[in-house]
Design a protein around this motif. Structure first.
Motif, PDB file in Angstrom:
ATOM      1  N   VAL A 175      -4.005  -3.813   1.692  1.00 21.15           N
ATOM      2  CA  VAL A 175      -4.214  -2.491   2.268  1.00 21.15           C
ATOM      3  C   VAL A 175      -5.216  -2.587   3.412  1.00 21.15           C
ATOM      4  O   VAL A 175      -6.262  -3.231   3.272  1.00 21.15           O
ATOM      5  N   HIS A 187       3.293   0.564   7.981  1.00 21.05           N
ATOM      6  CA  HIS A 187       3.358  -0.800   7.483  1.00 21.05           C
ATOM      7  C   HIS A 187       3.482  -1.764   8.658  1.00 21.05           C
ATOM      8  O   HIS A 187       4.165  -1.474   9.647  1.00 21.05           O
ATOM      9  N   LEU A 216       0.496   7.008   6.844  1.00 21.85           N
ATOM     10  CA  LEU A 216       0.965   5.783   6.203  1.00 21.85           C
ATOM     11  C   LEU A 216       1.864   5.010   7.164  1.00 21.85           C
ATOM     12  O   LEU A 216       2.782   5.574   7.764  1.00 21.85           O
ATOM     13  N   THR A 240      -0.055  -2.572   4.119  1.00 25.71           N
ATOM     14  CA  THR A 240       0.065  -1.117   4.067  1.00 25.71           C
ATOM     15  C   THR A 240      -1.113  -0.544   4.838  1.00 25.71           C
ATOM     16  O   THR A 240      -2.275  -0.816   4.496  1.00 25.71           O
TER      17      THR A 240
END
Length: 309
Positions: free
Chosen positions: A58, A30, A28, A35
């Protein structure tokens, strides 16, 4: 190169730091209001990534460069890593792999179960980090004569000669199949096959290239279980004794029910602790094995129902 809408735009790249791992082994991060889900990442990595596709806010990305590797990143031992879709965590040291799995389970309880407070989740390391997997699903591509696993995110077959996670009996079987391919004696009818190793033999489903759907057996602690490739049995047999102990250690009483009982991994020890036990299993083959395993253990107070839960 031009498209119908004009020149194709270069895919954007970003420098990002991986915050943590998510289910499926993606990292994960950013960047620019997006995201990012980054494949083959380690928590703490600083990477240059390329956006592969975007869905709303996303984006799915792949690493172009490891600018600064995480302290938990290791060199994957598998030569197919990054192409074969079979393993998600080989870029992590084993301790981090275990912790990542705990965090993924915790995240699922939070997001799906809406459970805010959880007790500590214990995880038992495998006695074997490699050569532990006693079950596999192999793909065969008749045109290319490739035998192995699907490549990550596709239905192309990654041609695998050696799989680092297979138990030796399955690796030997894989080599036997590949020898048939080299000798042009390999039947191309089936495109995928389930294989599972017992204590002494290997079972195939469907029967393929001279290998049969045999009934095999495995001794687990004080119990013997019979099963075949067309009925589910746990993958890592080295962990089954502590798994059964953890699931049944305080189980006592008059009646118990085991849903999705499979071939009876838990229902056999449960039948020794309860006056009456009912198992429910939708797979008729697995249900027959559960009944057989109970009969062989001389446990007559248990009923197996073949039905969907």
């Amino acid at each position: 190169m031009n498209s119908a809408d004009g020149p194709e735009q270069p895919l954007p790249t970003f420098e990002v730091q991986i915050e943590r791992l998510l289910p499926g082994g993606v990292g994960l991060a950013h960047a620019e209001g997006l995201t990012l889900f980054v494949s083959l990442a380690a928590p703490g990595d600083i990477l240059r990534v390329q956006i592969d596709r975007v869905r709303g806010k996303v984006a799915f990305a792949s690493a172009l460069e490891v600018i600064k590797p995480s302290p938990v990143r290791v060199e994957p031992p598998c030569p197919y890593y990054g192409r074969c879709g079979g393993c998600d965590f080989q870029q992590l040291n084993y301790e981090t792999q275990l912790q990542a799995k705990v965090e993924i389970i915790r995240d699922c309880f939070h997001r799906i179960g809406n459970i805010a407070e959880l007790p500590e989740i214990a995880i038992h390391p495998s006695p074997k980090q490699w050569q532990y997997r006693a079950r596999a699903n192999w793909q065969f591509e008749p045109q290319t004569r490739h035998l192995g696993y699907f490549e990550a995110g596709s239905h192309r077959v990654c041609d695998v000669e050696v799989c680092a996670v297979l138990v030796p009996d399955l690796q030997n079987t894989l080599e036997d199949l590949r020898a048939q391919i080299r000798n042009d004696s390999f039947p191309g009818a089936a495109k995928n096959v389930e294989v599972v190793a017992g204590d002494e033999e290997v079972s195939f489903a469907p029967r393929w290239a001279g290998f049969e759907t045999k009934n095999v057996r495995r001794r687990i602690g004080d119990e013997t279980y019979h099963f075949s490739a067309d009925a589910f049995f746990q993958v890592n047999h080295e962990l089954l004794v502590p798994l059964i102990h953890e699931a049944t250690r305080n189980a006592r009483g008059r009646a118990a029910m085991d849903l999705y009982c499979g071939v009876g991994l838990f229902i056999v020890p449960l039948a020794r602790c309860f006056e009456r036990v009912v198992g429910v299993e939708s797979n008729p083959t697995a249900a027959r094995f559960a009944q057989l395993n109970l009969q062989n253990a001389q446990l007559e107070s248990t009923k197996i129902i073949t039905a969907r839960v």
